[in-house]
Design a protein around this motif. Structure first.
Motif: not given
Lengths: 116, 472
Positions: A57, A108, A116, B181, B263, B266-267, B269-270, B275-278, B364, B366
Motif C-alpha cells: 500500500m 455522494n 458496493y 457489480h 469492485y 477493491n475486493e 485489496m481487502k 493495492p489498487r492504482l487507478d 454513479h 462517484e
C-alpha cells in the motif's frame, strides 16, 4: 466551494481536481486513506525527507505522491522556494480541503454504503 | 447556476436533479446530479439491462469461454457481436454465443433440464473449450431455475470443465451497472484464488477494466512487455477464464475503468492486500503519467522513461499535426460514464478540444464527482438522458462532433452532426499514445468530411408553379 483563502492551497487543490483519481475512490474509507497518505508523502518528498515505503500500500501511495510532486514543481515555480515548515502547512491544508470535498461534505449518497 | 430544468422536461420536473450546468466557484458539494437511481417514468431511458452489463461488457470478452445465456433467444442475440473486442483466441468470443432458447413450455414446466442439456451439448460440440459462464435472465430468474444446482451437477460429471454462474437478470438493478457489480463480486467470491499462475517476472500486476476494444489490450500489452511486467490477468480484455482465476497473485491492480471493475480491485485489496492504482489509459499525457506511476511502484522508472521517450518521439508529431487542426473544436460525450472523466481533460490538454456536454447512461455519483472536477465551467452534465434532452442540449452547445453509440449516432447524423463511436470506436484502438492519435484522426476526419454538409443541402429543383397550382 473551497474554504481556504490561501492562494497557494487553491492552486494545489485545483491541480488535484484536474488530475488525481485517487481522491474519488468508491467509498469514504479508501478516499480517506488515499488523501491522507498521498498528501503526507508528497509533503515528505517536497521537504527532502524520504518516505517510509515498506508495504504494498505504501508503494501505491508513493507512486501517486511522487508524480504529483513532479507535476506541482513543474507547474508552480514558487514551490521550490517554499520553506519546509510552509510545505507541511500547505499539504495539511490541502489534505483538509480534499477531505472536506470528497468525504466530509461529499453529497455522494453511496459513499458510506458498506456493500458496493 | 444550480441544476437545470430543460424545456422538454417541464412535464417530468424530477429530471431537473439529473442535469447540471457547471459555473465557476461551484463544486460537487453544492450540486451533484442524481445518478444510479431508477429511471423516472415518462423519460425514455437509453440504458441497458443488468444482464447486459455482466455479459456484454465483462464476461463475454473472455476468449476461451462458452457464453451460455439461459433465457429467450433475444437475450443472446442482443448482447452478441455489438462490441468489437477481438482476441488472439481465434475470436471465439465474437463468433459464438449459446442460448437455451427458452419457450413457453419451458417457462411453465421449468428450464433446468433444458439448461443441463444445453450445457452438455455445447461442451460436446466444442470439445476444445472447457470453460463456461451461465447467465440467468429475466424469465429464468422469475421462474426460479436453480442454475447453480445444474452447474454443480455438470461439474461433478465432467471434472475437466469449470463453470461460473452469473445470477443477474435484466431487472436486477437500475442499469447495466448492476451487472458489472454482480459479475465482479461473484467472480472474486467463486473463482479468484483457484488457479496458481506461472510467474515469469519479478513484476506482476492485474490490468483491470480494459476490454480490448479494437485492440486496446494488445497495444497496452506491448508496453508492459517492454517494461518486463507480467500481467497476471487482464480483466477481461483478451483474457482467459483461468487468467482471471489467478488474480490473487498480482502485486498491484492497475485500474482503468473504475466503474465496471473498481469492485474487484477493491475486493482484491481487502481480501489479498493487493493495492489498487487507478490510471487513465486514454490520452497522451495521462498514459505517460500512468506508465510512470506503474514503473515507480516497481522501481523501474528508467525503463518507463525510455518507453515514454520512444513513444513520444514516434507519435507526438502526429498528435500535434491534429492538434493544430482541432484546436477550438467542440465535442459532446454521450457514453456510459467513465469515458466522460477519462476524456474530458485529455482531449482538452492533448488536442485543444473543448467538451461542451457530457451524458452518462450508468455512471454513479462517484463518476460525476470525477467528471465535474475535471470538466469545464459552462459544460452540461447529464445523467440517464433521453432523446429530447439531447436535442435541446445540442441547440444550446452546438458541438462539432459527438462521441456516442451507433443508435444515438444515427439520430444525430440526421441533424448533420458527425458522430464517432464512443463505445466500440471508429478506427481504434484509442488507448495509449498511438491510440490517442487514432482518436484524433477519427475526430479530424469526422469534422473535415464535407459529406454531412452536402447531405443537408436540398438539391431538388423547385416544383413548377403550374404543378403547385394544380395540386391546390
Amino acid at each position: 466551494m473551497i474554504k481556504t483563502s490561501n492562494e497557494k492551497v487553491k492552486q494545489l487543490y485545483d491541480y488535484v481536481q484536474e488530475r488525481c483519481l485517487w481522491q474519488f475512490f468508491s467509498r469514504a474509507w479508501d478516499r480517506e486513506a488515499n488523501i491522507k497518505n498521498i498528501t503526507r508523502m508528497a509533503g515528505e518528498i517536497l521537504t527532502g525527507t524520504e518516505p517510509d515505503v515498506k508495504t504494498p500500500m505504501d508503494k501505491q501511495f508513493f507512486a501517486d505522491a511522487k508524480w504529483m510532486v513532479a507535476d506541482l514543481k513543474q507547474r508552480f515555480d514558487w514551490i521550490a522556494a517554499e520553506p519546509p515548515e510552509s510545505i507541511v502547512r500547505l499539504m495539511s491544508e490541502l489534505k483538509d480541503e480534499l477531505l472536506d470535498l470528497a468525504v466530509t461534505h461529499s453529497t455522494n449518497s453511496e459513499l458510506n454504503w458498506s456493500f458496493y | 447556476m444550480p441544476l437545470v430544468l430543460l424545456d422538454c422536461d417541464k412535464v417530468i420536473p424530477e429530471r431537473e436533479k439529473h442535469v447540471y450546468l457547471k459555473v465557476d466557484g461551484e463544486d460537487t458539494r453544492d450540486y451533484l446530479p442524481l445518478a444510479n437511481v431508477a429511471t423516472i417514468p415518462g423519460t425514455l431511458s437509453e440504458r441497458g439491462c443488468s444482464f447486459c452489463g455482466a455479459k456484454l461488457v465483462i464476461g463475454g470478452v473472455l476468449k476461451d469461454t462458452i457464453q451460455m445465456i439461459h433465457g429467450p433467444i433475444g437475450c443472446a442475440y442482443n448482447t452478441w457481436h455489438t462490441k468489437r473486442y477481438p482476441s488472439d483466441g481465434d475470436n471465439f468470443q465474437l463468433k459464438y454465443v449459446m442460448s437455451t432458447d427458452m419457450k413457453e413450455s419451458n417457462i411453465v414446466f421449468g428450464g433446468d433440464k433444458r439448461l443441463y442439456a444445453s450445457i452438455i451439448e455445447a461442451f460436446d460440440e466444442m470439445p476444445h473449450i472447457k470453460r463456461m459462464i451461465v447467465y440467468t435472465t429475466c424469465p429464468t430468474a422469475l421462474i426460479g431455475d436453480d442454475i447453480k444446482a445444474v452447474v454443480k451437477k455438470v461439474m461433478a460429471e465432467r471434472p475437466d470443465v469449470d463453470i461460473f454462474t452469473v445470477e443477474c437478470p435484466g431487472f436486477a438493478g437500475v442499469s447495466q451497472s448492476k451487472g458489472h457489480h454482480v459479475l465482479n463480486i461473484g467472480w472474486v467470491n467463486d473463482k479468484v484464488g483457484q488457479v496458481e499462475p506461472k510467474i515469469t517476472s519479478k513484476y506482476t500486476m492485474n490490468f483491470i477494466g480494459d476490454y480490448n476494444i479494437q485492440g486496446d489490450t494488445y497495444l497496452l500489452q506491448k508496453y508492459w512487455d517492454r517494461l518486463g511486467i507480467q500481467v497476471i490477468a487482464h480483466f477481461t480484455g483478451n483474457a482467459t477464464y483461468d487468467d482471471c482465476r489467478s488474480m490473487h497473485r498480482a502485486q498491484v491492480s492497475v485500474v482503468n475503468c473504475a466503474r465496471s471493475a473498481g469492485y474487484i480491485a477493491n475486493e482484491l485489496m481487502k481480501r489479498y492486500g493487493i493495492p489498487r492504482l487507478d490510471i487513465d489509459s486514454w490520452g497522451f499525457n495521462y498514459m505517460a503519467e500512468g506508465i510512470r506511476k506503474v514503473c515507480t511502484f516497481f522501481g523501474i522508472e528508467k525503463k518507463g522513461e525510455e518507453l515514454i521517450a520512444e513513444e513520444t518521439a514516434k507519435w507526438k508529431p502526429k498528435l500535434d499535426w491534429y492538434k493544430e487542426r482541432l484546436r477550438g473544436k467542440k465535442m459532446a460525450i454521450w457514453t456510459g460514464g467513465p469515458r466522460l472523466w477519462h476524456w474530458t481533460k485529455s482531449v482538452e490538454d492533448d488536442l485543444g478540444i473543448e467538451v461542451v456536454a457530457m451524458s452518462s447512461k450508468f455512471g454513479h455519483q462517484e463518476d460525476f464527482e470525477k467528471i465535474i472536477a475535471r470538466g469545464r465551467s459552462g459544460t452540461y452534465y447529464l445523467d440517464d438522458a433521453n432523446e429530447l434532452e439531447f436535442f435541446e442540449i445540442l441547440e444550446k452547445v452546438k458541438p462539432d462532433v459527438i462521441f456516442t453509440g451507433p443508435r444515438v449516432g444515427d439520430l444525430v447524423k440526421k441533424l448533420h452532426i458527425p458522430y464517432i463511436n464512443g463505445h466500440g470506436y471508429h478506427n481504434g484502438p484509442y488507448m495509449g499514445f498511438e491510440g490517442f492519435v487514432n482518436l484524433a484522426r477519427d475526430f479530424y476526419n469526422a469534422t473535415s468530411n464535407p459529406l454531412l454538409k452536402l447531405a443537408a443541402t436540398d438539391i431538388r429543383e423547385p416544383e413548377p408553379k403550374e404543378k403547385l397550382e394544380a395540386a391546390e
